[in-house]
Design a protein around this motif. Sequence first.
Motif: not given
Length: 99
Positions: A22-27, A48-52, A61-67
């Motif tokens: 639902d976040s459309n952030t590649s999980f 894929g990988d997760r660096w954050v 920790k979230t897409y919104e915070e990073a943006a």
Amino acid sequence: MACSKLYHGPFEVLGNPHAGDDSNTSFGSQICSVFKHPQKKDLYIALGDRWVTEHTPGNPKTYEEAAAVFERIFNPSGDLNEDNGDNFQPVDTTKAGFV
């Protein structure tokens, strides 16, 4: 997601590779490669990988915070002070989680 045999297209739209996200952030990951399974007609495998992650204290920790951090750092009309701590903390990529 789309693919093409040529660098500049034409592209064929394959659909949303993140069904159920639902976040459309590649999980919460960064996709680096997608492969078509050689023996399954419509099966694609994404790597894929997760660096954050929890391994990077002080980073969003979230897409919104990073943006929001990217907006503060890279907005040309912003008042960026290089000493104000707006930069991301160094990331130890050896601790990246794989998806």
